[in-house]
Motif scaffolding. Structure first.
Motif, short mmCIF file in Angstrom:
data_model
loop_
_atom_site.label_atom_id
_atom_site.label_comp_id
_atom_site.label_asym_id
_atom_site.label_seq_id
_atom_site.Cartn_x
_atom_site.Cartn_y
_atom_site.Cartn_z
N ILE A 21 0.58 -0.78 0.08
CA ILE A 21 0.18 0.16 0.02
C ILE A 21 1.26 0.79 -0.12
CG2 ILE A 21 -1.37 1.59 1.82
CD1 ILE A 21 -2.96 -1.11 0.18
N TRP A 24 1.98 2.30 -3.07
CA TRP A 24 1.51 2.62 -3.98
C TRP A 24 1.00 4.44 -4.14
CZ3 TRP A 24 0.54 0.73 -9.40
CH2 TRP A 24 1.06 -0.08 -8.90
N LEU A 25 0.76 4.18 -2.54
CA LEU A 25 0.43 5.31 -2.15
C LEU A 25 1.52 6.73 -2.57
CD1 LEU A 25 -1.08 4.97 1.39
CD2 LEU A 25 -1.69 6.34 0.00
N TYR A 29 -1.03 7.23 -6.05
CA TYR A 29 -2.40 6.77 -5.76
C TYR A 29 -2.71 6.54 -3.96
CZ TYR A 29 -1.43 4.29 -10.49
OH TYR A 29 -0.94 4.32 -11.90
N GLU A 30 -3.90 7.39 -4.15
CA GLU A 30 -4.58 7.41 -2.93
C GLU A 30 -6.26 6.19 -2.59
OE1 GLU A 30 -4.83 11.31 -1.09
OE2 GLU A 30 -3.15 12.07 -3.44
N ASP A 32 -9.17 4.15 -1.47
CA ASP A 32 -9.18 2.68 -1.43
C ASP A 32 -9.79 1.97 -2.78
OD1 ASP A 32 -8.05 4.07 1.60
OD2 ASP A 32 -10.81 3.67 1.77
N GLU A 34 -9.56 3.04 -5.28
CA GLU A 34 -8.46 2.68 -6.77
C GLU A 34 -6.97 1.81 -6.19
OE1 GLU A 34 -5.98 5.91 -9.55
OE2 GLU A 34 -6.15 6.40 -6.90
N LEU A 35 -6.95 1.53 -4.41
CA LEU A 35 -5.58 1.33 -4.50
C LEU A 35 -5.99 -0.62 -4.28
CD1 LEU A 35 -4.15 3.68 -1.35
CD2 LEU A 35 -2.97 2.73 -3.46
N LEU A 38 -5.76 -1.56 -6.89
CA LEU A 38 -4.24 -1.81 -7.67
C LEU A 38 -3.73 -3.63 -7.16
CD1 LEU A 38 -2.94 1.73 -7.30
CD2 LEU A 38 -3.28 0.18 -9.91
N THR A 39 -3.99 -3.70 -6.07
CA THR A 39 -3.46 -4.36 -4.71
C THR A 39 -4.91 -5.83 -4.48
OG1 THR A 39 -4.72 -3.36 -3.30
CG2 THR A 39 -2.40 -2.57 -3.65
N VAL A 46 -7.99 -2.29 2.61
CA VAL A 46 -6.89 -1.51 2.02
C VAL A 46 -7.14 -0.07 3.47
CG1 VAL A 46 -6.78 0.83 0.65
CG2 VAL A 46 -6.63 -1.41 -0.54
N ARG A 62 -3.87 10.28 6.49
CA ARG A 62 -2.96 10.37 4.76
C ARG A 62 -2.20 11.95 4.55
NH1 ARG A 62 -5.88 6.36 0.85
NH2 ARG A 62 -7.23 5.31 2.69
#
Length: 75
Positions: A21, A24-25, A29-30, A32, A34-35, A38-39, A46, A62
């Motif tokens: 995480i 990606w941050l 990428y921010e 939840d 979207e993350l 991606l994950t 997330v 954040r």
């Protein structure tokens, strides 16, 4: 240094999922959702992992987390 700011040593306490995480941050990428895409995790998972990161690093938002990433560059 500022003792109230967690450093790189704090990152060693993170799980691999939490590190994923953070990666990606750190790439901008921010959200939840979207993350999660991606994950391959649910947005709820997330969100939970981000909260675990906050707790382990002594952060509360954040924006603090993103500032920590810029300062410490743990990856």
């Amino acid at each position: 240094g500022d003792r109230s700011t967690p450093g790189r040593s704090a990152a060693r306490r993170l799980s691999q999922a939490e590190i994923d995480i953070l990666l990606w941050l750190s790439r901008g990428y921010e959200g939840d959702v979207e993350l999660g895409k991606l994950t391959f995790r649910s947005p709820h998972t997330v969100h939970t992992e981000v909260n675990h990161i906050y707790h382990k690093l002594g952060l509360h938002s954040r924006s603090e987390l993103l500032a920590w990433l810029i300062r410490c560059r743990p990856m």
